[in-house]
Motif scaffolding. Sequence first.
Motif, PDB file in Angstrom:
ATOM      1  N   PHE A  45     -12.578 -24.798   5.483  1.00  0.00           N
ATOM      2  CA  PHE A  45     -11.267 -24.173   5.378  1.00  0.00           C
ATOM      3  C   PHE A  45     -10.658 -23.943   6.753  1.00  0.00           C
ATOM      4  N   ASP A  46      -9.399 -24.347   6.901  1.00  0.00           N
ATOM      5  CA  ASP A  46      -8.644 -24.141   8.130  1.00  0.00           C
ATOM      6  C   ASP A  46      -7.362 -23.397   7.772  1.00  0.00           C
ATOM      7  N   PRO A  47      -7.200 -22.143   8.233  1.00  0.00           N
ATOM      8  CA  PRO A  47      -6.016 -21.360   7.860  1.00  0.00           C
ATOM      9  C   PRO A  47      -4.710 -21.952   8.362  1.00  0.00           C
ATOM     10  N   LEU A  48      -4.777 -22.887   9.313  1.00  0.00           N
ATOM     11  CA  LEU A  48      -3.574 -23.545   9.800  1.00  0.00           C
ATOM     12  C   LEU A  48      -3.191 -24.743   8.947  1.00  0.00           C
ATOM     13  N   ALA A  49      -4.119 -25.189   8.117  1.00  0.00           N
ATOM     14  CA  ALA A  49      -3.863 -26.393   7.321  1.00  0.00           C
ATOM     15  C   ALA A  49      -3.695 -26.115   5.836  1.00  0.00           C
ATOM     16  N   TYR A  50      -4.174 -24.956   5.365  1.00  0.00           N
ATOM     17  CA  TYR A  50      -4.146 -24.654   3.935  1.00  0.00           C
ATOM     18  C   TYR A  50      -3.475 -23.309   3.688  1.00  0.00           C
ATOM     19  N   GLU A  51      -2.695 -23.260   2.622  1.00  0.00           N
ATOM     20  CA  GLU A  51      -2.067 -22.019   2.196  1.00  0.00           C
ATOM     21  C   GLU A  51      -2.896 -21.390   1.073  1.00  0.00           C
ATOM     22  N   VAL A  52      -3.009 -20.081   1.085  1.00  0.00           N
ATOM     23  CA  VAL A  52      -3.710 -19.348   0.029  1.00  0.00           C
ATOM     24  C   VAL A  52      -2.750 -18.303  -0.523  1.00  0.00           C
ATOM     25  N   GLU A  53      -2.585 -18.277  -1.831  1.00  0.00           N
ATOM     26  CA  GLU A  53      -1.690 -17.314  -2.459  1.00  0.00           C
ATOM     27  C   GLU A  53      -2.217 -15.889  -2.260  1.00  0.00           C
ATOM     28  N   PRO A  54      -1.311 -14.894  -2.137  1.00  0.00           N
ATOM     29  CA  PRO A  54      -1.743 -13.511  -1.939  1.00  0.00           C
ATOM     30  C   PRO A  54      -2.703 -13.006  -3.018  1.00  0.00           C
ATOM     31  N   ALA A  55      -2.518 -13.457  -4.260  1.00  0.00           N
ATOM     32  CA  ALA A  55      -3.407 -13.002  -5.342  1.00  0.00           C
ATOM     33  C   ALA A  55      -4.832 -13.483  -5.117  1.00  0.00           C
TER      34      ALA A  55
ATOM     35  N   ALA B 119      -6.109 -14.601  -2.210  1.00  0.00           N
ATOM     36  CA  ALA B 119      -6.593 -13.999  -0.962  1.00  0.00           C
ATOM     37  C   ALA B 119      -7.063 -12.572  -1.209  1.00  0.00           C
ATOM     38  N   GLY B 120      -6.337 -11.826  -2.037  1.00  0.00           N
ATOM     39  CA  GLY B 120      -6.711 -10.455  -2.340  1.00  0.00           C
ATOM     40  C   GLY B 120      -8.056 -10.370  -3.034  1.00  0.00           C
ATOM     41  N   LYS B 121      -8.307 -11.289  -3.956  1.00  0.00           N
ATOM     42  CA  LYS B 121      -9.587 -11.279  -4.664  1.00  0.00           C
ATOM     43  C   LYS B 121     -10.748 -11.542  -3.718  1.00  0.00           C
ATOM     44  N   VAL B 122     -10.561 -12.495  -2.804  1.00  0.00           N
ATOM     45  CA  VAL B 122     -11.641 -12.826  -1.871  1.00  0.00           C
ATOM     46  C   VAL B 122     -11.894 -11.666  -0.913  1.00  0.00           C
ATOM     47  N   VAL B 123     -10.817 -11.082  -0.367  1.00  0.00           N
ATOM     48  CA  VAL B 123     -10.989  -9.955   0.557  1.00  0.00           C
ATOM     49  C   VAL B 123     -11.629  -8.768  -0.157  1.00  0.00           C
ATOM     50  N   TRP B 124     -11.181  -8.475  -1.379  1.00  0.00           N
ATOM     51  CA  TRP B 124     -11.771  -7.360  -2.124  1.00  0.00           C
ATOM     52  C   TRP B 124     -13.253  -7.621  -2.397  1.00  0.00           C
ATOM     53  N   PHE B 125     -13.582  -8.823  -2.798  1.00  0.00           N
ATOM     54  CA  PHE B 125     -14.973  -9.177  -3.066  1.00  0.00           C
ATOM     55  C   PHE B 125     -15.819  -9.037  -1.805  1.00  0.00           C
TER      56      PHE B 125
ATOM     57  N   PRO C 282      -4.137 -13.168   7.199  1.00  0.00           N
ATOM     58  CA  PRO C 282      -2.746 -13.571   7.443  1.00  0.00           C
ATOM     59  C   PRO C 282      -1.971 -13.979   6.187  1.00  0.00           C
ATOM     60  N   PHE C 283      -2.639 -14.093   5.047  1.00  0.00           N
ATOM     61  CA  PHE C 283      -1.977 -14.579   3.840  1.00  0.00           C
ATOM     62  C   PHE C 283      -1.484 -13.447   2.936  1.00  0.00           C
ATOM     63  N   GLY C 284      -1.420 -12.228   3.460  1.00  0.00           N
ATOM     64  CA  GLY C 284      -0.905 -11.108   2.688  1.00  0.00           C
ATOM     65  C   GLY C 284      -1.706 -10.813   1.436  1.00  0.00           C
ATOM     66  N   PRO C 285      -3.025 -10.633   1.550  1.00  0.00           N
ATOM     67  CA  PRO C 285      -3.866 -10.438   0.352  1.00  0.00           C
ATOM     68  C   PRO C 285      -3.431  -9.235  -0.474  1.00  0.00           C
ATOM     69  N   ASP C 286      -3.260  -9.464  -1.774  1.00  0.00           N
ATOM     70  CA  ASP C 286      -2.873  -8.388  -2.695  1.00  0.00           C
ATOM     71  C   ASP C 286      -4.140  -7.688  -3.167  1.00  0.00           C
ATOM     72  N   ILE C 287      -4.600  -6.752  -2.381  1.00  0.00           N
ATOM     73  CA  ILE C 287      -5.880  -6.086  -2.644  1.00  0.00           C
ATOM     74  C   ILE C 287      -5.781  -5.140  -3.831  1.00  0.00           C
ATOM     75  N   ALA C 288      -4.647  -4.469  -3.988  1.00  0.00           N
ATOM     76  CA  ALA C 288      -4.485  -3.541  -5.107  1.00  0.00           C
ATOM     77  C   ALA C 288      -4.592  -4.264  -6.441  1.00  0.00           C
ATOM     78  N   ALA C 289      -3.944  -5.414  -6.546  1.00  0.00           N
ATOM     79  CA  ALA C 289      -4.012  -6.182  -7.788  1.00  0.00           C
ATOM     80  C   ALA C 289      -5.428  -6.694  -8.039  1.00  0.00           C
ATOM     81  N   ALA C 290      -6.086  -7.120  -6.961  1.00  0.00           N
ATOM     82  CA  ALA C 290      -7.462  -7.609  -7.099  1.00  0.00           C
ATOM     83  C   ALA C 290      -8.381  -6.500  -7.588  1.00  0.00           C
ATOM     84  N   ALA C 291      -8.237  -5.306  -7.019  1.00  0.00           N
ATOM     85  CA  ALA C 291      -9.075  -4.176  -7.427  1.00  0.00           C
ATOM     86  C   ALA C 291      -8.833  -3.819  -8.889  1.00  0.00           C
ATOM     87  N   ALA C 292      -7.569  -3.832  -9.294  1.00  0.00           N
ATOM     88  CA  ALA C 292      -7.243  -3.487 -10.674  1.00  0.00           C
ATOM     89  C   ALA C 292      -7.860  -4.474 -11.656  1.00  0.00           C
ATOM     90  N   GLU C 293      -7.940  -5.742 -11.253  1.00  0.00           N
ATOM     91  CA  GLU C 293      -8.489  -6.766 -12.139  1.00  0.00           C
ATOM     92  C   GLU C 293     -10.009  -6.831 -12.088  1.00  0.00           C
TER      93      GLU C 293
END
Length: 285
Positions: free
Chosen positions: A107-117, A119-125, A183-194
């Motif tokens: 994974f290269d953050p300069l080459a791939y986009e990750v949706e906030p939803a 990204a939030g799940k991965v960061v929360w995990f 940098p992808f604006g992870p939606d952590i609140a939504a990830a936690a709720a789910e």
Amino acid sequence: MLTEVTATRYVTPLREGGSLPGIVEADDLGTYVMKFTGAGQGRKTLVAEVICGELGRRLGLRVPELVTIQLDPVIGLAEPDQEVQELLKASGGLNLGMDYLPGSLGFDPLAYEVEPAEAGKVVWFDALINNVDRSWRNPNMLIWHGDLWLIDHGATMIWHHNWPGAQTSAAKPYNASDHVLAPFGPDIAAAAAELAPRVTEELLFEVVADVPDEWLVDEPGFRTTDELRRAYVAPLLARAGSVHERITLDAPTRTKPSQAPGWLVERLAPQQASGDEQSSKGGVR
């Protein structure tokens, strides 16, 4: 229980890993990235790989399938590298395998986009399992068929290296400022709720049951492997409900010392130095 296979051919070592994992073929005709009980980090990294990898999969994250692999060191006799031969000799018996994803790219953050939803799940995990090894220094993620896959969870659950302080350690906050997905604006609140409601005691006992007994025996302070399994469940269960409130997402601190354990810092140092050198060359141009 994880599927058990038998290694039939040692293909090649993967030099980028500090534990020197290798690609092997097995009697189920599968190809796996094999991690060894005889590696310097010891069997606790394999325990962490199983618990966190299987937990991630049950939460809907993409983690390559894990298996246990029976290894007869004789398959490495033709290997010319002395270090590899010694590792194979020290790892006879049950080891861990991760499904090999052919054609995957790091994974290269300069080459791939990750949706906030996502990204939030991965960061929360990662906050749940206290993963110190998914930073910009070492993403430990692959892109395969256009999807994001999580790998290498051996540097998680730092508390299992010091059980007397496990509950205190598990209650600590998680600084995700250097997380590769910050940098992808992870939606952590939504990830936690789910995800948090799905981390039940039943699910965690199901996951720790996948760890082979022989990787848990003789742990100081525990009389039985069942007692040790309960010790793995407790911090994760306590952490799941509120860890999202203790996740920090500030500006990346590229000069900040790594919070990884010593063996991991040593592994990352050459990679970080190489990256700094490349950046320096780029600045001169």
